[in-house]
Design a protein around this motif. Structure first.
Motif, mmCIF file in Angstrom:
data_model
loop_
_atom_site.group_PDB
_atom_site.id
_atom_site.type_symbol
_atom_site.label_atom_id
_atom_site.label_comp_id
_atom_site.label_asym_id
_atom_site.label_seq_id
_atom_site.Cartn_x
_atom_site.Cartn_y
_atom_site.Cartn_z
ATOM 1 N N UNK A 2 0.844 -1.192 0.000
ATOM 2 C CA UNK A 2 0.000 0.000 0.000
ATOM 3 C C UNK A 2 0.878 1.239 0.000
ATOM 4 N N UNK A 3 0.688 2.090 -0.989
ATOM 5 C CA UNK A 3 1.455 3.331 -1.085
ATOM 6 C C UNK A 3 0.590 4.506 -0.634
ATOM 7 N N UNK A 4 1.093 5.331 0.272
ATOM 8 C CA UNK A 4 0.315 6.499 0.691
ATOM 9 C C UNK A 4 0.194 7.487 -0.457
ATOM 10 N N UNK A 5 -0.872 8.299 -0.494
ATOM 11 C CA UNK A 5 -1.052 9.273 -1.576
ATOM 12 C C UNK A 5 0.020 10.358 -1.531
ATOM 13 N N UNK A 6 0.161 11.082 -2.634
ATOM 14 C CA UNK A 6 1.186 12.116 -2.727
ATOM 15 C C UNK A 6 1.032 13.189 -1.651
ATOM 16 N N UNK A 7 -0.205 13.472 -1.243
ATOM 17 C CA UNK A 7 -0.403 14.523 -0.245
ATOM 18 C C UNK A 7 0.233 14.148 1.095
ATOM 19 N N UNK A 54 -9.545 13.829 14.594
ATOM 20 C CA UNK A 54 -10.276 12.855 13.771
ATOM 21 C C UNK A 54 -11.160 13.544 12.735
ATOM 22 N N UNK A 55 -11.853 14.595 13.139
ATOM 23 C CA UNK A 55 -12.719 15.309 12.211
ATOM 24 C C UNK A 55 -11.894 16.006 11.127
ATOM 25 N N UNK A 56 -10.763 16.595 11.525
ATOM 26 C CA UNK A 56 -9.908 17.271 10.562
ATOM 27 C C UNK A 56 -9.290 16.266 9.591
ATOM 28 N N UNK A 57 -8.883 15.111 10.104
ATOM 29 C CA UNK A 57 -8.301 14.076 9.250
ATOM 30 C C UNK A 57 -9.300 13.620 8.188
ATOM 31 N N UNK A 58 -10.542 13.438 8.597
ATOM 32 C CA UNK A 58 -11.586 13.023 7.655
ATOM 33 C C UNK A 58 -11.857 14.113 6.623
ATOM 34 N N UNK A 59 -11.820 15.367 7.064
ATOM 35 C CA UNK A 59 -12.117 16.485 6.166
ATOM 36 C C UNK A 59 -11.056 16.643 5.083
ATOM 37 N N UNK A 60 -9.795 16.409 5.424
ATOM 38 C CA UNK A 60 -8.715 16.621 4.449
ATOM 39 C C UNK A 60 -8.276 15.320 3.790
ATOM 40 N N UNK A 97 -6.805 12.567 5.136
ATOM 41 C CA UNK A 97 -5.539 12.009 5.601
ATOM 42 C C UNK A 97 -5.801 11.101 6.796
ATOM 43 N N UNK A 98 -4.815 10.290 7.142
ATOM 44 C CA UNK A 98 -4.986 9.385 8.267
ATOM 45 C C UNK A 98 -5.017 10.182 9.577
ATOM 46 N N UNK A 99 -5.708 9.619 10.565
ATOM 47 C CA UNK A 99 -5.804 10.293 11.864
ATOM 48 C C UNK A 99 -4.439 10.480 12.504
ATOM 49 N N UNK A 124 -1.516 10.768 11.079
ATOM 50 C CA UNK A 124 -0.740 11.787 10.378
ATOM 51 C C UNK A 124 -1.161 13.181 10.811
ATOM 52 N N UNK A 125 -2.482 13.421 10.850
ATOM 53 C CA UNK A 125 -2.976 14.738 11.251
ATOM 54 C C UNK A 125 -2.657 15.015 12.718
ATOM 55 N N UNK A 126 -2.820 14.016 13.578
ATOM 56 C CA UNK A 126 -2.528 14.204 15.002
ATOM 57 C C UNK A 126 -1.068 14.610 15.201
ATOM 58 N N UNK A 127 -0.168 13.977 14.460
ATOM 59 C CA UNK A 127 1.256 14.320 14.572
ATOM 60 C C UNK A 127 1.530 15.735 14.061
ATOM 61 N N UNK A 128 0.844 16.132 12.975
ATOM 62 C CA UNK A 128 1.051 17.471 12.432
ATOM 63 C C UNK A 128 0.507 18.538 13.386
ATOM 64 N N UNK A 129 -0.652 18.300 13.982
ATOM 65 C CA UNK A 129 -1.207 19.258 14.937
ATOM 66 C C UNK A 129 -0.290 19.415 16.150
ATOM 67 N N UNK A 130 0.282 18.312 16.593
ATOM 68 C CA UNK A 130 1.210 18.364 17.722
ATOM 69 C C UNK A 130 2.469 19.140 17.344
ATOM 70 N N UNK A 131 2.987 18.858 16.123
ATOM 71 C CA UNK A 131 4.217 19.518 15.671
ATOM 72 C C UNK A 131 4.026 21.031 15.560
#
Length: 223
Positions: free
Chosen positions: A83-88, A198-204, A206-208, A210-217
């Motif tokens: 499984x390859x993750x999407x370019x985004x 979770x809501x933001x991940x679904x909206x954009x 992306x995986x939960x 990935x988004x959780x790590x970005x929000x923390x960063x």
């Protein structure tokens, strides 16, 4: 690929890549499944004359639930699933992919490889690429043919809904820092509308994790 092509597979060696496997017509799918069933010791092997790789933009669950793909064919092909993750979610790979695509285009058309400015590369990296690699290939081809050997600037790369970003400037002369800066700004704007990871991940899309790590960063949503 049609039934005649599949019947001739025994005379080939090397790698056979089937793109969008779910779009093969029923006759071709049946012929491919019959050919696979005739192969001795079918499965993963490093001494086969011909290795078959099938590609799809659909997930395993979507392929299994699709009426377009024969289930027996799916299980015959799915010996090893990658499984390859999407370019985004692979923004760090875009620069290398673009350079590879442009080099191939220059060789094919026998012209000098154009230089791609850092601003143009930043614009490409900030785009979400809903069409993944195929869309990237198409946009590179479009820009390449339009520019006719000239160097690429940000305004030369036409991307949907990216007109306001044509005058991008690099931060500290770093593509990575610039991408992170714009990504953080976009997530800060979106977070009030989708105030949970979770809501933001679904909206954009992306995986939960990935988004959780970005929000923390980026320190978004934390007190």
């Amino acid at each position: 690929m049609n039934q005649e092509d599949i019947s001739a597979l025994g005379s080939f060696s090397g790698w056979l890549v089937l793109e969008d496997i779910e779009h093969l017509d029923d006759t071709a799918q049946a012929a491919l499944m019959a050919w696979l069933n005739r192969q001795q010791g079918a499965g993963i092997s490093f001494d086969k004359r011909l290795r078959v790789i099938s590609l799809s933009s659909l997930s395993e669950q979507e392929l299994l639930g699709s009426k377009a793909l024969n289930k027996s064919l799916y299980f015959s092909l799915a010996t090893l699933v990658l499984t390859m993750p999407p370019l985004r979610e692979r923004k760090e790979d875009i620069e290398g992919l673009v350079q590879q695509l442009v080099l191939a285009l220059a060789e094919r058309h026998k012209v000098t490889v154009p230089n791609i400015s850092k601003e143009a590369m930043t614009k490409l990296a900030l785009y979400d690429w809903p069409g993944n690699l195929k869309e990237l290939q198409n946009r590179c081809l479009q820009t390449f043919l339009t520019m006719k050997g000239k160097n690429w600037q940000a305004e030369d790369v036409a991307l949907p809904e990216m007109d306001l970003m044509s005058n991008l400037s690099l931060i500290n002369n770093s593509l990575d820092q610039t991408v992170k800066h714009w990504e953080a700004e976009l997530l800060r704007r979106l977070y009030p509308e989708f105030p949970s990871s979770r809501r933001l991940a679904k909206a954009v899309g992306m995986s939960h994790s990935t988004i959780a790590n970005k929000l923390k960063e980026y320190g978004i949503g934390t007190k």
